[in-house]
Design a protein around this motif. Sequence first.
Motif, PDB file in Angstrom:
ATOM      1  N   VAL B  19      41.682  81.205  27.661  1.00 29.83           N
ATOM      2  CA  VAL B  19      42.631  80.157  27.274  1.00 29.83           C
ATOM      3  C   VAL B  19      43.952  80.794  26.880  1.00 29.83           C
ATOM      4  O   VAL B  19      45.033  80.330  27.243  1.00 29.83           O
ATOM      5  N   ILE B  20      43.852  81.916  26.140  1.00 30.22           N
ATOM      6  CA  ILE B  20      45.079  82.557  25.647  1.00 30.22           C
ATOM      7  C   ILE B  20      45.781  83.307  26.770  1.00 30.22           C
ATOM      8  O   ILE B  20      47.003  83.268  26.889  1.00 30.22           O
ATOM      9  N   SER B  21      45.004  83.959  27.639  1.00 30.59           N
ATOM     10  CA  SER B  21      45.630  84.869  28.595  1.00 30.59           C
ATOM     11  C   SER B  21      46.001  84.193  29.910  1.00 30.59           C
ATOM     12  O   SER B  21      46.703  84.787  30.720  1.00 30.59           O
ATOM     13  N   CYS B  22      45.548  82.967  30.128  1.00 32.81           N
ATOM     14  CA  CYS B  22      45.794  82.319  31.413  1.00 32.81           C
ATOM     15  C   CYS B  22      47.236  81.830  31.500  1.00 32.81           C
ATOM     16  O   CYS B  22      47.752  81.219  30.558  1.00 32.81           O
ATOM     17  N   ALA B  23      47.906  82.109  32.627  1.00 31.43           N
ATOM     18  CA  ALA B  23      49.312  81.734  32.759  1.00 31.43           C
ATOM     19  C   ALA B  23      49.483  80.283  33.198  1.00 31.43           C
ATOM     20  O   ALA B  23      50.491  79.660  32.892  1.00 31.43           O
ATOM     21  N   ASN B  24      48.491  79.740  33.895  1.00 30.29           N
ATOM     22  CA  ASN B  24      48.570  78.357  34.368  1.00 30.29           C
ATOM     23  C   ASN B  24      48.026  77.431  33.287  1.00 30.29           C
ATOM     24  O   ASN B  24      46.866  77.538  32.875  1.00 30.29           O
ATOM     25  N   ALA B  25      48.886  76.515  32.796  1.00 30.64           N
ATOM     26  CA  ALA B  25      48.515  75.707  31.630  1.00 30.64           C
ATOM     27  C   ALA B  25      47.269  74.873  31.880  1.00 30.64           C
ATOM     28  O   ALA B  25      46.398  74.765  31.009  1.00 30.64           O
ATOM     29  N   VAL B  26      47.166  74.265  33.087  1.00 33.60           N
ATOM     30  CA  VAL B  26      46.004  73.412  33.349  1.00 33.60           C
ATOM     31  C   VAL B  26      44.722  74.250  33.409  1.00 33.60           C
ATOM     32  O   VAL B  26      43.685  73.870  32.874  1.00 33.60           O
ATOM     33  N   HIS B  27      44.815  75.439  34.023  1.00 32.39           N
ATOM     34  CA  HIS B  27      43.629  76.299  34.064  1.00 32.39           C
ATOM     35  C   HIS B  27      43.228  76.712  32.655  1.00 32.39           C
ATOM     36  O   HIS B  27      42.040  76.763  32.319  1.00 32.39           O
TER      37      HIS B  27
END
Lengths: 325, 185
Positions: B19-27
Amino acid sequence: MFGFSTETLIDFALTAFETIAILLAVVIAAALLIWVERRLLGVWQDRYGPNRVGPFGILQVAADMIKIFFKEDWIPPFADKAVFVIAPGIIMFTTLMAFAVVPFTETIGVVDLNIGVLFVLAMSSLGVYSVILAGWSSDNKYALLGGMRTAAQMISYEVFMGLSLLGVVLLAGSFDMRAIVESQAGMWNVIPQFPAFVIFFIAGIAEIHRAPFDLPEAEQELTAGYHTEYSGMKFGMFFVGEYLGIVLISCLTTVLFFGGWLGPILPGFVWFALKAGFFICFFVLLRAATVRPRYDQLMAFGWKILLPIALVNVAITGAVVVAMA
Amino acid sequence: MEIAFYLAAIVAVAATARVISCANAVHALLYLIVSLLSVAIVFYTLGAPFAAALEVIVYAGAIMVLFVFVIMMLNLNHETVARERSWLAAKVWIGPGVLGVVLLGVLAVALASGGSMGNVDSTPLMAERIGMTMFGPYVLIVELAAFVLLAALVVAAHLGRDDRDVAEEKRIAAARGRRHPGGEQ
């Protein structure tokens, strides 16, 4: 630790067999609905419906399935691929999971969960993601609008669905579906809980977005709504997911309000199938007979009419239960 | 059940990290939903099925849907993903990383000193017991929470009301009254 006795193994095999049998029965019922719905619509609209393939056109199901399997399964290049592929699976998964707690007869049923009603509500609330994510990942304005409508519609009607079930839970004193059926031995819940039954059924239609509440996929405004970009078997999964939803809501209505398998003379399973079948046909009749409301009318009807009735119903039922105790 | 607990816990931690490291907000939101679902399973394995069901219904099924709903309308595209990625540069991780390690140290010490952080009751916590506790000794807190929620509801309804809609409807009704029904216009 791993010293299984033969009995546990046989038990395990029987449970697995029962689970797979229920799964197959439910999926086959949903697939047959493709034909049942079109035939019934034909009857009510004074025309034949599909009657060419096999006796009474019943092999139409097979023909449709073959067609849908061999269609090109196209993913738009602008779509968010991972989410686009997952989305149709979610609705199938959550709906099938909800069947796990449905007691079909005294003995048939996958699991007796002591939070059965809550489990169903949880699964139906997770089903929203299927439509929202499908709409978003398609990167298409009609799909997005359909997804947004669904999000608002399903979240709202989940509230009324949950509230309407509270009366039933209060009367049975349990969230367990089997206990709820057994509590109806004297009188079906539909009599003392008639408002709850009406609210549950309406909310159920809205939850699986069937006509007349199929605004997320209203053809005239949104082409096909959230599944505009879907084709082949991925579209088929939305399609079957909707039919599974009809079967689920019909089974739940039977279990929660119409005494499940209870009934004289005939065996329990026959009673269950008859009651559930009646509601399935009623779903089709609703589609044939009603018009689609406007979107704001749908939301206003929910929050301004269903919500107050549901709350009053819970309050009165609670008072009666306390007074009788 | 112990294996289920550890598996769910590992999934929860891994998903939250994504959740913290993902760049795509929806992902990232999807990972958060997975994390909440695995926390629900943790509750279930600890003997709190009611809390587990509520975790799914309220958090995963309602609150997160609203999050997804809002993020969906922000029209995120490849540019925003790239910008998000540039924000997640290595040096950003130092501060939160140090704080996280401190917390982990505290937890490790507490666990090493015999785990005196309260024991999990072995009896399953059912809905009746939760209801009796909430509407028995803690009824005041429940009522206060209801006050706060009602206030929030009233404020939201007030802010969301659009007076122009009412005026517009009146104008349309007046115009309809003037026009001849079925005329050329």
